[in-house]
Motif scaffolding. Structure first.
Motif, PDB file in Angstrom:
ATOM      1  N   GLU A   1     -43.119   2.190   1.140  1.00 52.55           N
ATOM      2  CA  GLU A   1     -42.071   1.247   1.255  1.00 52.55           C
ATOM      3  C   GLU A   1     -40.783   1.058   2.081  1.00 52.55           C
ATOM      4  O   GLU A   1     -40.396   0.570   2.571  1.00 52.55           O
TER       5      GLU A   1
ATOM      6  N   ASN B   1     -27.146 -11.085  -0.871  1.00 56.26           N
ATOM      7  CA  ASN B   1     -29.310 -11.047  -1.283  1.00 56.26           C
ATOM      8  C   ASN B   1     -29.502 -10.961   0.669  1.00 56.26           C
ATOM      9  O   ASN B   1     -31.126 -11.515   0.102  1.00 56.26           O
TER      10      ASN B   1
ATOM     11  N   LYS C   1     -29.547  -4.022   0.391  1.00 56.12           N
ATOM     12  CA  LYS C   1     -29.744  -3.827  -0.881  1.00 56.12           C
ATOM     13  C   LYS C   1     -31.528  -3.974  -1.667  1.00 56.12           C
ATOM     14  O   LYS C   1     -31.326  -3.016  -3.045  1.00 56.12           O
ATOM     15  N   TRP C   2     -32.154  -4.617  -1.000  1.00 60.39           N
ATOM     16  CA  TRP C   2     -33.818  -4.695  -1.564  1.00 60.39           C
ATOM     17  C   TRP C   2     -34.413  -3.480  -1.676  1.00 60.39           C
ATOM     18  O   TRP C   2     -35.090  -2.804  -3.121  1.00 60.39           O
TER      19      TRP C   2
ATOM     20  N   ILE D   1     -32.939  -0.597  -4.340  1.00 59.02           N
ATOM     21  CA  ILE D   1     -33.700  -0.997  -5.233  1.00 59.02           C
ATOM     22  C   ILE D   1     -34.310  -0.086  -5.933  1.00 59.02           C
ATOM     23  O   ILE D   1     -35.066   0.392  -6.734  1.00 59.02           O
ATOM     24  N   ILE D   2     -35.325  -0.571  -4.997  1.00 61.34           N
ATOM     25  CA  ILE D   2     -37.176  -0.118  -4.909  1.00 61.34           C
ATOM     26  C   ILE D   2     -37.115   1.334  -4.167  1.00 61.34           C
ATOM     27  O   ILE D   2     -37.745   2.396  -5.777  1.00 61.34           O
TER      28      ILE D   2
ATOM     29  N   VAL E   1     -41.573  -3.661  -8.836  1.00 60.67           N
ATOM     30  CA  VAL E   1     -40.577  -3.539  -7.322  1.00 60.67           C
ATOM     31  C   VAL E   1     -41.461  -4.808  -6.301  1.00 60.67           C
ATOM     32  O   VAL E   1     -41.064  -4.510  -5.522  1.00 60.67           O
TER      33      VAL E   1
ATOM     34  N   LYS F   1     -40.582  -8.123  -6.861  1.00 59.60           N
ATOM     35  CA  LYS F   1     -40.833  -8.814  -6.219  1.00 59.60           C
ATOM     36  C   LYS F   1     -39.664  -8.231  -4.973  1.00 59.60           C
ATOM     37  O   LYS F   1     -39.119  -9.427  -3.805  1.00 59.60           O
ATOM     38  N   GLU F   2     -38.910  -7.223  -4.900  1.00 59.21           N
ATOM     39  CA  GLU F   2     -38.032  -6.871  -3.812  1.00 59.21           C
ATOM     40  C   GLU F   2     -38.965  -6.164  -2.535  1.00 59.21           C
ATOM     41  O   GLU F   2     -38.180  -7.040  -1.358  1.00 59.21           O
ATOM     42  N   THR F   3     -40.195  -5.994  -2.472  1.00 60.19           N
ATOM     43  CA  THR F   3     -40.862  -5.856  -1.825  1.00 60.19           C
ATOM     44  C   THR F   3     -41.636  -6.872  -0.787  1.00 60.19           C
ATOM     45  O   THR F   3     -41.494  -7.351   0.627  1.00 60.19           O
TER      46      THR F   3
ATOM     47  N   ILE G   1     -39.323  -9.748  -0.945  1.00 55.57           N
ATOM     48  CA  ILE G   1     -38.136 -10.278   0.045  1.00 55.57           C
ATOM     49  C   ILE G   1     -37.913  -9.254   1.109  1.00 55.57           C
ATOM     50  O   ILE G   1     -38.214 -10.571   2.217  1.00 55.57           O
TER      51      ILE G   1
END
Length: 371
Positions: free
Chosen positions: A261, A320, A325-326, A329-330, A344, A346-348, A350
């Motif tokens: 990540e 967003n 931001k993403w 969260i990760i 995670v 969805k965040e990955t 994005i």
């Protein structure tokens, strides 16, 4: 084969340029360590040995017991005893005292007869967070004392809320700052240094020379980016090691997933750096765009310091489009909660889409022929 040798030689040259420039080395390795240390030790929501004053109108056994309890805690230091209300403002104006505890008259008698007595907490709210924390800590100490003296008294219908903090039981603010600082540093090193490096070639007129060399334009850009991927990975490793060994931050999740990540976010930041270099004519412009368009939104709108849910709806929507931001969260998910990719993804996804978008836009914007 000869082209590959030239490409490897070009990457080696880029490494040599970076290591030769002492200022770049300081930014690359000095700043991450300095920032993580500052955020870890200096920037904190916790309080320790805060100076408070006491105004005791009662001066009886119970008030002395409570004062002893408060001064025995690591949170407060009773540094002044005030004689009357008029001295409170003077104490605050001097700046040393952060709170005053006022005990009402006949404190012990009131507890004995009426089962209730008042302690007023007057806090200096020029720093609202500290004032709020002082109030909470004082309430907690008083609640504990109240439970101790109530052990022999039966009080009907008493409701005591019990709180349990998960993922960070000691409420260490460093656990919040490490993912944020890691994000900022990777963004700084990857995006800013890459944009400055490519813009330097354009400014000096050497980009044209590179583009007429046997190397393809895409290889030139990749060659300039590879050293920063490598250096950013080293930075990520340094930050994780400091958080584990210096700040005792547990890494609950998979280190392999954390690494993958981190590399993804580094590539996202690098692609942003390349995009900035396409619209910058000078190194100064590249630095200004990097600081204004990346650093400030990363700090303010990523959820690093301020919770996004507390922001106005407009800023929540804008947040967003901030890659940081993403990534935060990760990081928090993997480091503190021990989650896997299933939590995670969805965040990955994005971040992957953002990376492809930035690279696509850079290719379109670049004033060079991509072969």
């Amino acid at each position: 084969m000869g082209l590959m040798k030239r490409f490897i030689g070009f990457i080696k040259k880029e490494f040599y340029h970076i290591f030769r420039d002492k200022r770049s080395l300081f930014i690359l390795f000095g700043m991450p360590i300095a920032q993580i240390m500052l955020f870890g030790f200096a920037v904190t929501n916790e309080i320790n040995n805060v100076d408070i004053a006491i105004l005791d109108h009662s001066k009886d056994v119970t008030t002395k017991e409570i004062i002893n309890k408060i001064s025995a805690s690591k949170y407060f230091s009773v540094s002044n005893y005030i004689r009357n209300e008029a001295e409170i403002e003077t104490a605050f104006k001097k700046g040393k005292i952060k709170a005053v505890l006022v005990f009402e008259k006949d404190f012990s008698k009131k507890i004995g007869k009426e089962n209730i007595a008042t302690i007023q907490v007057i806090a200096d709210a020029t720093d609202p967070n500290t004032a709020n924390t002082i109030s909470n800590y004082t309430s907690a100490i008083l609640q504990k004392y109240q439970q101790e003296i109530n052990t022999t008294i039966k009080i009907p219908y008493q409701i005591i809320p019990k709180t349990r903090m998960v993922y960070n039981p000691e409420l260490k603010s460093v656990f919040m700052f490490v993912p944020g600082v890691m994000t900022i540093i990777l963004m700084l090193v990857s995006a800013m240094m890459t944009s400055i490096s490519i813009t330097r070639e354009k400014e000096l007129g050497t980009m044209e020379i590179l583009l007429v060399s046997p190397l393809k334009p895409s290889q030139v850009i990749v060659g300039k980016v590879v050293p920063y991927i490598f250096l950013s990975i080293i930075n990520a490793v340094i930050i994780v090691l400091l958080s584990i060994f210096v700040f005792k931050m547990p890494i609950q999740g998979s280190l392999i997933l954390l690494g993958i990540e981190s590399i993804l976010f580094i590539i996202t930041s690098l692609s942003l750096g390349i995009l900035i270099s396409t619209i910058s004519a000078s190194q100064q412009t590249a630095m200004m765009i990097s600081l204004m368009a990346l650093m400030l939104p990363t700090i303010l709108l990523s959820g690093f310091i301020f919770p996004i849910t507390s922001m106005p709806v407009v800023l929540q929507v804008i947040s967003n489009i901030i890659p940081a931001k993403w990534f935060i969260i990760i990081l928090k998910g993997i480091m503190l909660k021990g989650v896997g990719l299933s939590f995670v993804w969805k965040e990955t996804l994005i971040l992957v889409i953002m990376t492809l978008f930035f690279i696509g836009l850079s290719i379109k914007k670049y004033k060079i022929r991509l072969e």
